[in-house]
Design a protein around this motif. Structure first.
Motif, mmCIF file in Angstrom:
data_model
loop_
_atom_site.group_PDB
_atom_site.id
_atom_site.type_symbol
_atom_site.label_atom_id
_atom_site.label_comp_id
_atom_site.label_asym_id
_atom_site.label_seq_id
_atom_site.Cartn_x
_atom_site.Cartn_y
_atom_site.Cartn_z
ATOM 1 N N ILE A 181 0.857 -1.197 0.000
ATOM 2 C CA ILE A 181 0.000 0.000 0.000
ATOM 3 C C ILE A 181 0.889 1.241 0.000
ATOM 4 O O ILE A 181 1.805 1.355 0.825
ATOM 5 C CB ILE A 181 -0.903 0.055 1.255
ATOM 6 N N VAL A 182 0.621 2.146 -0.917
ATOM 7 C CA VAL A 182 1.308 3.444 -0.909
ATOM 8 C C VAL A 182 0.247 4.535 -0.839
ATOM 9 O O VAL A 182 -0.918 4.301 -1.168
ATOM 10 C CB VAL A 182 2.199 3.639 -2.168
ATOM 11 N N THR A 183 0.661 5.722 -0.409
ATOM 12 C CA THR A 183 -0.318 6.799 -0.242
ATOM 13 C C THR A 183 0.189 8.067 -0.940
ATOM 14 O O THR A 183 0.716 8.976 -0.299
ATOM 15 C CB THR A 183 -0.583 7.062 1.264
ATOM 16 N N ALA A 243 7.480 14.492 -7.181
ATOM 17 C CA ALA A 243 8.805 13.832 -7.162
ATOM 18 C C ALA A 243 8.867 12.736 -8.225
ATOM 19 O O ALA A 243 9.911 12.522 -8.850
ATOM 20 C CB ALA A 243 9.084 13.262 -5.769
ATOM 21 N N ALA A 244 7.738 12.069 -8.443
ATOM 22 C CA ALA A 244 7.716 10.958 -9.403
ATOM 23 C C ALA A 244 7.824 11.445 -10.850
ATOM 24 O O ALA A 244 8.089 10.650 -11.745
ATOM 25 C CB ALA A 244 6.438 10.143 -9.216
ATOM 26 N N GLN A 245 7.638 12.747 -11.067
ATOM 27 C CA GLN A 245 7.773 13.267 -12.432
ATOM 28 C C GLN A 245 9.218 13.149 -12.918
ATOM 29 O O GLN A 245 9.475 13.002 -14.095
ATOM 30 C CB GLN A 245 7.333 14.749 -12.518
ATOM 31 N N THR A 246 10.155 13.231 -11.962
ATOM 32 C CA THR A 246 11.560 13.149 -12.352
ATOM 33 C C THR A 246 12.253 11.908 -11.788
ATOM 34 O O THR A 246 13.428 11.684 -12.038
ATOM 35 C CB THR A 246 12.326 14.407 -11.860
ATOM 36 N N ASN A 247 11.528 11.142 -10.988
ATOM 37 C CA ASN A 247 12.113 9.928 -10.406
ATOM 38 C C ASN A 247 11.330 8.726 -10.925
ATOM 39 O O ASN A 247 10.288 8.350 -10.385
ATOM 40 C CB ASN A 247 12.059 10.032 -8.864
ATOM 41 N N GLU A 248 11.887 8.135 -11.977
ATOM 42 C CA GLU A 248 11.199 7.046 -12.665
ATOM 43 C C GLU A 248 10.992 5.829 -11.746
ATOM 44 O O GLU A 248 9.952 5.168 -11.785
ATOM 45 C CB GLU A 248 12.032 6.696 -13.915
ATOM 46 N N LYS A 249 11.985 5.572 -10.881
ATOM 47 C CA LYS A 249 11.869 4.429 -9.962
ATOM 48 C C LYS A 249 10.701 4.618 -8.999
ATOM 49 O O LYS A 249 9.970 3.686 -8.694
ATOM 50 C CB LYS A 249 13.158 4.283 -9.154
ATOM 51 N N ALA A 261 7.460 2.379 -8.506
ATOM 52 C CA ALA A 261 7.140 1.818 -7.182
ATOM 53 C C ALA A 261 5.700 2.143 -6.803
ATOM 54 O O ALA A 261 4.971 1.301 -6.276
ATOM 55 C CB ALA A 261 8.107 2.357 -6.135
ATOM 56 N N VAL A 262 5.271 3.370 -7.079
ATOM 57 C CA VAL A 262 3.899 3.754 -6.724
ATOM 58 C C VAL A 262 2.901 3.016 -7.614
ATOM 59 O O VAL A 262 1.953 2.387 -7.135
ATOM 60 C CB VAL A 262 3.709 5.286 -6.845
ATOM 61 N N ASN A 263 3.146 3.049 -8.909
ATOM 62 C CA ASN A 263 2.161 2.455 -9.829
ATOM 63 C C ASN A 263 2.062 0.936 -9.707
ATOM 64 O O ASN A 263 1.033 0.361 -10.041
ATOM 65 C CB ASN A 263 2.468 2.862 -11.272
ATOM 66 N N SER A 264 3.136 0.297 -9.227
ATOM 67 C CA SER A 264 3.079 -1.161 -9.124
ATOM 68 C C SER A 264 2.521 -1.632 -7.777
ATOM 69 O O SER A 264 2.405 -2.832 -7.534
ATOM 70 C CB SER A 264 4.473 -1.766 -9.348
ATOM 71 N N ALA A 265 2.168 -0.694 -6.903
ATOM 72 C CA ALA A 265 1.613 -1.095 -5.597
ATOM 73 C C ALA A 265 0.176 -1.606 -5.784
ATOM 74 O O ALA A 265 -0.467 -1.341 -6.794
ATOM 75 C CB ALA A 265 1.644 0.092 -4.635
ATOM 76 N N ASP A 266 -0.294 -2.334 -4.784
ATOM 77 C CA ASP A 266 -1.621 -2.949 -4.896
ATOM 78 C C ASP A 266 -2.741 -1.996 -4.499
ATOM 79 O O ASP A 266 -3.858 -2.105 -4.984
ATOM 80 C CB ASP A 266 -1.670 -4.204 -4.021
ATOM 81 N N GLN A 320 10.815 4.819 1.417
ATOM 82 C CA GLN A 320 9.942 3.713 1.830
ATOM 83 C C GLN A 320 9.341 2.980 0.626
ATOM 84 O O GLN A 320 9.250 1.745 0.618
ATOM 85 C CB GLN A 320 8.842 4.221 2.773
ATOM 86 N N GLU A 321 8.960 3.724 -0.418
ATOM 87 C CA GLU A 321 8.370 3.088 -1.605
ATOM 88 C C GLU A 321 9.409 2.210 -2.299
ATOM 89 O O GLU A 321 9.109 1.103 -2.739
ATOM 90 C CB GLU A 321 7.840 4.147 -2.582
ATOM 91 N N LEU A 322 10.654 2.721 -2.382
ATOM 92 C CA LEU A 322 11.709 1.953 -3.047
ATOM 93 C C LEU A 322 12.066 0.716 -2.221
ATOM 94 O O LEU A 322 12.286 -0.360 -2.765
ATOM 95 C CB LEU A 322 12.950 2.824 -3.289
ATOM 96 N N PHE A 323 12.082 0.863 -0.895
ATOM 97 C CA PHE A 323 12.366 -0.289 -0.023
ATOM 98 C C PHE A 323 11.341 -1.403 -0.258
ATOM 99 O O PHE A 323 11.687 -2.575 -0.396
ATOM 100 C CB PHE A 323 12.341 0.146 1.454
ATOM 101 N N MET A 324 10.068 -1.010 -0.338
ATOM 102 C CA MET A 324 9.022 -2.030 -0.504
ATOM 103 C C MET A 324 9.098 -2.673 -1.879
ATOM 104 O O MET A 324 8.903 -3.877 -2.022
ATOM 105 C CB MET A 324 7.638 -1.413 -0.251
#
Ligand code: UDP
Length: 249
Positions: A40-42, A50-56, A60-65, A172-176
């Motif tokens: 779960i991400v929020t 941040a995700a506009q320039t951080n592809e990882k 990580a966010v889009n692949s969360a459930d 935290q998103e990258l760790f998960m």
């Protein structure tokens, strides 16, 4: 609210699930029965920017459930986009509901993140607030990459069902995402600075401010050093408007 698989919003390439608390809890209850790790991400305005320039981070966010909307910024963005969210929701409040669910179902929780001692203090308060809950273990969030494997092993050997990862975005998103296949718990959730709140070190905005969508203003007033980080909110809304205009051609 019944949940449909298609009920999603795309805000500048970040997918949000259009869920309220009950919808999210319904899905989480299903996850707990299905086995395997669910994440779960929020996403809030800051994470989407941040995700506009951080592809990882984006992956990580889009692949969360569950991508559970956090804060007033995403509510305003959803209105601009024309697919309004059900209302303002907060990752912190979903986390508390998950802790409540854990207490009811005798599930154990591992707390990872925060400065040394914060997770232990949070554990003490969680046990008072959610009697019957089992805290499987704790660990602070200031470790090097080469310690990561040992920490995953510590979490696994604790037997925790639920892992709260409180290391802020994007860590935290990258760790998960990185440890998804080796973590043996059923649920992992990124909870930002929530352990600081549970530990009693940081206060949340009063409820009337939360309800008015002004939690960000309270944070700014009490932690003025965050002004640079928070200036991203108006920029975010401008970008969403430009994105929407571009889509309309
Ligand atoms: N943190 C951590 N490890 C790090 C960096 C941060 O455990 O390497 C913790 C920090 O102590 C704080 C949380 O992560 O408790 C991030 O808090 P912040 O207020 O930035 O998160 P937000 O709630 O705004 O996402």
């Amino acid at each position: 609210m019944s949940w449909s698989k298609e009920d999603k919003i795309n805000i500048m390439g970040i997918i949000l699930d259009r869920l309220d608390y009950n919808g999210a809890l319904e899905r989480i209850a299903n996850f707990l029965e299905s086995g395997g790790l669910k994440v779960i991400v929020t996403p809030n305005a800051e994470i989407i920017m941040a995700a506009q320039t951080n592809e990882k981070l984006r992956r990580a966010v889009n692949s969360a459930d569950i991508r559970f909307p956090d804060g007033i910024g995403v509510v305003l963005a959803s209105r601009i986009i024309g697919k309004p969210l059900y209302g303002r929701t907060a990752g912190y409040d979903l986390m508390e509901r998950i802790l409540d669910m854990a207490a009811q179902r005798n599930l154990s929780v591992f707390l990872l993140g925060g400065r040394p001692k914060v997770a232990e203090e949070a554990a003490t308060n969680i046990k008072l607030k959610f009697p019957g809950i089992a805290i499987a273990g704790t660990h602070h969030g200031y470790f090097d990459d080469n310690e990561e494997k040992a920490i995953v092993e510590k979490i696994n050997s604790s037997g925790a069902d639920i892992l709260l990862v409180a290391m802020g975005a994007p860590r935290q998103e990258l760790f998960m995402m990185t440890n998804r296949s080796s973590l043996q718990c059923t649920l992992a959730m990124g909870v930002g600075g929530s352990l600081d709140v549970l530990a009693g070190r940081v206060r949340r905005a009063p409820v009337f401010m939360q309800k008015a969508g002004l939690e960000w203003l309270y944070r700014l007033a009490t932690q003025p050093a965050r002004i640079k980080r928070m200036s991203v909110l108006p920029l975010f809304l401008i970008e969403v408007v430009l994105y929407k205009l571009k889509q309309r051609g």
